[in-house]
Design a protein around this motif. Structure first.
Motif, PDB file in Angstrom:
ATOM      1  N   ALA A 116       0.809  -1.220   0.000  1.00 13.92           N
ATOM      2  CA  ALA A 116       0.000   0.000   0.000  1.00 13.92           C
ATOM      3  C   ALA A 116       0.843   1.271   0.000  1.00 13.92           C
ATOM      4  O   ALA A 116       0.324   2.349   0.269  1.00 13.92           O
ATOM      5  CB  ALA A 116      -0.937  -0.003   1.211  1.00 13.92           C
ATOM      6  N   SER A 117       2.123   1.165  -0.303  1.00 15.86           N
ATOM      7  CA  SER A 117       2.987   2.345  -0.320  1.00 15.86           C
ATOM      8  C   SER A 117       2.720   3.178  -1.571  1.00 15.86           C
ATOM      9  O   SER A 117       2.274   2.652  -2.595  1.00 15.86           O
ATOM     10  CB  SER A 117       4.456   1.915  -0.308  1.00 15.86           C
ATOM     11  N   PRO A 118       2.966   4.483  -1.527  1.00 15.92           N
ATOM     12  CA  PRO A 118       2.751   5.326  -2.716  1.00 15.92           C
ATOM     13  C   PRO A 118       3.500   4.832  -3.948  1.00 15.92           C
ATOM     14  O   PRO A 118       2.978   4.922  -5.071  1.00 15.92           O
ATOM     15  CB  PRO A 118       3.243   6.706  -2.255  1.00 15.92           C
ATOM     16  N   ASP A 119       4.722   4.315  -3.773  1.00 15.75           N
ATOM     17  CA  ASP A 119       5.483   3.809  -4.919  1.00 15.75           C
ATOM     18  C   ASP A 119       4.744   2.659  -5.608  1.00 15.75           C
ATOM     19  O   ASP A 119       4.630   2.608  -6.841  1.00 15.75           O
ATOM     20  CB  ASP A 119       6.869   3.328  -4.479  1.00 15.75           C
ATOM     21  N   THR A 120       4.261   1.731  -4.810  1.00 19.16           N
ATOM     22  CA  THR A 120       3.544   0.594  -5.373  1.00 19.16           C
ATOM     23  C   THR A 120       2.224   1.041  -6.008  1.00 19.16           C
ATOM     24  O   THR A 120       1.841   0.558  -7.077  1.00 19.16           O
ATOM     25  CB  THR A 120       3.280  -0.468  -4.294  1.00 19.16           C
ATOM     26  N   LEU A 121       1.534   1.977  -5.362  1.00 15.61           N
ATOM     27  CA  LEU A 121       0.260   2.458  -5.893  1.00 15.61           C
ATOM     28  C   LEU A 121       0.450   3.206  -7.208  1.00 15.61           C
ATOM     29  O   LEU A 121      -0.383   3.120  -8.117  1.00 15.61           O
ATOM     30  CB  LEU A 121      -0.447   3.346  -4.872  1.00 15.61           C
ATOM     31  N   THR A 122       1.551   3.943  -7.320  1.00 17.69           N
ATOM     32  CA  THR A 122       1.850   4.614  -8.582  1.00 17.69           C
ATOM     33  C   THR A 122       2.100   3.588  -9.682  1.00 17.69           C
ATOM     34  O   THR A 122       1.630   3.740 -10.819  1.00 17.69           O
ATOM     35  CB  THR A 122       3.071   5.532  -8.425  1.00 17.69           C
ATOM     36  N   ALA A 123       2.831   2.531  -9.355  1.00 12.56           N
ATOM     37  CA  ALA A 123       3.083   1.466 -10.328  1.00 12.56           C
ATOM     38  C   ALA A 123       1.789   0.762 -10.718  1.00 12.56           C
ATOM     39  O   ALA A 123       1.623   0.345 -11.868  1.00 12.56           O
ATOM     40  CB  ALA A 123       4.085   0.460  -9.752  1.00 12.56           C
ATOM     41  N   MET A 124       0.866   0.637  -9.767  1.00 13.18           N
ATOM     42  CA  MET A 124      -0.439   0.043 -10.074  1.00 13.18           C
ATOM     43  C   MET A 124      -1.133   0.846 -11.171  1.00 13.18           C
ATOM     44  O   MET A 124      -1.710   0.291 -12.107  1.00 13.18           O
ATOM     45  CB  MET A 124      -1.319   0.005  -8.822  1.00 13.18           C
ATOM     46  N   GLY A 125      -1.063   2.174 -11.066  1.00 15.14           N
ATOM     47  CA  GLY A 125      -1.673   3.015 -12.079  1.00 15.14           C
ATOM     48  C   GLY A 125      -1.008   2.888 -13.431  1.00 15.14           C
ATOM     49  O   GLY A 125      -1.669   2.990 -14.476  1.00 15.14           O
ATOM     50  N   GLU A 126       0.288   2.634 -13.445  1.00 12.83           N
ATOM     51  CA  GLU A 126       0.989   2.425 -14.716  1.00 12.83           C
ATOM     52  C   GLU A 126       0.619   1.083 -15.332  1.00 12.83           C
ATOM     53  O   GLU A 126       0.502   0.946 -16.554  1.00 12.83           O
ATOM     54  CB  GLU A 126       2.502   2.472 -14.483  1.00 12.83           C
ATOM     55  N   ASP A 127       0.427   0.091 -14.484  1.00 13.28           N
ATOM     56  CA  ASP A 127       0.156  -1.268 -14.937  1.00 13.28           C
ATOM     57  C   ASP A 127      -1.301  -1.432 -15.368  1.00 13.28           C
ATOM     58  O   ASP A 127      -1.591  -2.075 -16.377  1.00 13.28           O
ATOM     59  CB  ASP A 127       0.466  -2.224 -13.785  1.00 13.28           C
TER      60      ASP A 127
END
Length: 451
Positions: A361-372
């Motif tokens: 749930a970290s911002p880095d992972t959430l940003t990657a979720m949006g890219e994916d």
């Protein structure tokens, strides 16, 4: 004949496409064979890497940006990659409710209604103190944190959020010289006009499959147009907070008029179907209106999509997002989905499990979720994560998100079960919608002391 093409019908058995499998989101309760697709779902003790069950990551051959970022973050935080098992949401729920006391999995992802059931079963570890120590904790949207809080304790970290919106074929309305309907009665009128003017399109589809998570969430979206909460606290118990007439109106507007009326707005031949017909049907040009979340925008390929270029054209150039049409006396409101990652209180690696939850749930992972899966990042739950909306026709999702209401912290299984019965009785024309509203109201009222 208004009928789905062979390719569409063959593909509706399951989820697929960019954003289709991973973007199934809360609809996953309707599908899945219960099998794992990465790691394993077996027993894990302290000698093994911690086990993370989820249905979040796509399983469709797309670049695993999101998953790789998560694994990298997890390894940096806990010193190893977690094992992972992947299950459809209803399978996750059943397996966790019956087997969590074994300690497996250590961490689980799910939907909001799961959190309440897990808490009531004493399967979740409160993580408030740990979460507040995270450097990015203050950036979470407060409504998302509130949704994951029960009796003052935080039981999960939010990673995804959306609100149910009205997805509209703007080009069809333009051809007919009609505006986006704001009221339920106007929706019925425009819908019947569409059915009479087009041979290959029906105006609307919603989910009427018994047990469908999506069917329940669609119904709750209309409940939230009439009341902030179906149940409200009443001392140590709960009190029903909707009238029988309002329940009857919902049954009438969204089930009887859609399928059982003499001139139905929807296609009665699709009664009893779930999201597997609903979402691909819109993406393939079958429906003019559906109720859906943000994941739809990312679903442009896969077995369920007949023609990717046509689907992209529908999504990019012919679709408009708006608030759901409202019944008499109703106001803007809809179902808010906040998806949590949670820690098993029976795990023998709870601190490590909290680290996995934080990594997920970290911002880095959430940003990657949006890219994916760009649909998953349209209405982010953290202020440091930018929305992936680039099309102005989809921008209203952010306004719809603000009107969303999270589920009250009750045992929703007891509400869902009779709902499916009354919903189907009305949709199949076996019960008058207002009689169903009266009977369902009595049943919901009697449940209040048990929730």
């Amino acid at each position: 004949m208004k009928a789905l093409g062979v390719g569409a019908a063959a593909g509706l058995a399951g989820c697929g496409g960019t954003g289709g499998d991973g973007a199934a989101d809360e609809m996953g309760g309707d599908t899945g064979d219960g099998s794992t697709t990465s790691g394993d779902g077996g027993s894990g003790d302290s000698g093994n890497a911690p086990l993370f069950w989820n249905y979040a990551f796509p399983n469709d051959g797309t670049d695993p940006i999101w998953k790789d970022t998560f694994l990298k973050n997890a390894e940096e935080r806990i010193g190893q990659e977690p094992r992972m098992g992947r299950f459809a949401y209803e399978d996750l729920r059943q397996k966790f409710l019956t087997g969590a006391r074994t300690g497996d999995p250590d961490v689980i992802e799910g939907v909001l209604s799961h959190l309440t059931e897990y808490v009531k079963a004493d399967h979740l570890e409160p993580i408030g103190g740990f979460a507040e120590g995270l450097p990015w904790y203050d950036g979470y949207v407060q409504s998302a944190l509130d949704a994951l809080t029960y009796r003052g304790k935080l039981y999960g970290l939010p990673y995804n959020g959306n609100a149910r919106a009205f997805i509209v074929r703007q080009d069809i309305l333009d051809e007919l010289g009609q505006d986006v309907p704001q009221s339920a009665s106007a929706f019925h009128e425009v819908g019947r006009m569409i059915n009479s003017e087009y041979d290959d399109i029906y105006a609307y589809h919603n989910c009427t499959k018994k047990g469908s998570v999506r069917a329940f969430q669609e119904w709750m979206s209309h409940v939230y147009q009439h009341t902030d909460q179906l149940y409200v606290p009443d001392g140590d118990s709960w009190k029903l907070n909707i009238t029988a007439d309002q329940l009857g109106q919902i049954f009438d507007n969204w089930y009887y008029q859609i399928y059982a009326a003499d001139d139905p707005v929807g296609d009665p031949d699709t009664l009893g179907t779930g999201w597997q017909v609903n979402d691909p049907g819109y993406l393939n040009g079958r429906w003019a209106f559906i109720e859906c979340g943000t994941w739809l925008r990312g679903w442009t390929s896969g077995d369920n999509i007949n023609n990717s270029e046509k689907t992209k054209d529908i999504l990019n150039n012919k679709t408009l997002v708006g608030h759901l049409p409202r019944g008499e006396g109703a106001s803007k409101g809809t179902f808010l989905e906040v998806k949590p990652v949670m820690v098993n209180t029976h795990s023998d690696q709870k601190e490590t499990a909290k680290g996995i939850a934080a990594s997920f749930a970290s911002p880095d992972t959430l940003t990657a979720m949006g890219e994916d899966a760009k649909g998953n990042g349209m209405t982010p739950v953290h202020k440091d994560v930018e929305s992936t909306i680039t099309n102005e026709n989809w921008a209203p999702f952010t306004d719809v998100f603000k009107t969303g209401r999270a589920l009250a912290k009750i045992g929703w299984g007891q509400v869902r079960s009779p709902f499916y019965t009354y919903m189907q009785q009305v949709a199949y024309g076996k019960t008058d919608p207002y009689e169903a509203g009266d009977q369902f109201h009595d049943e919901l009222k009697s449940l209040a002391s048990e929730l």
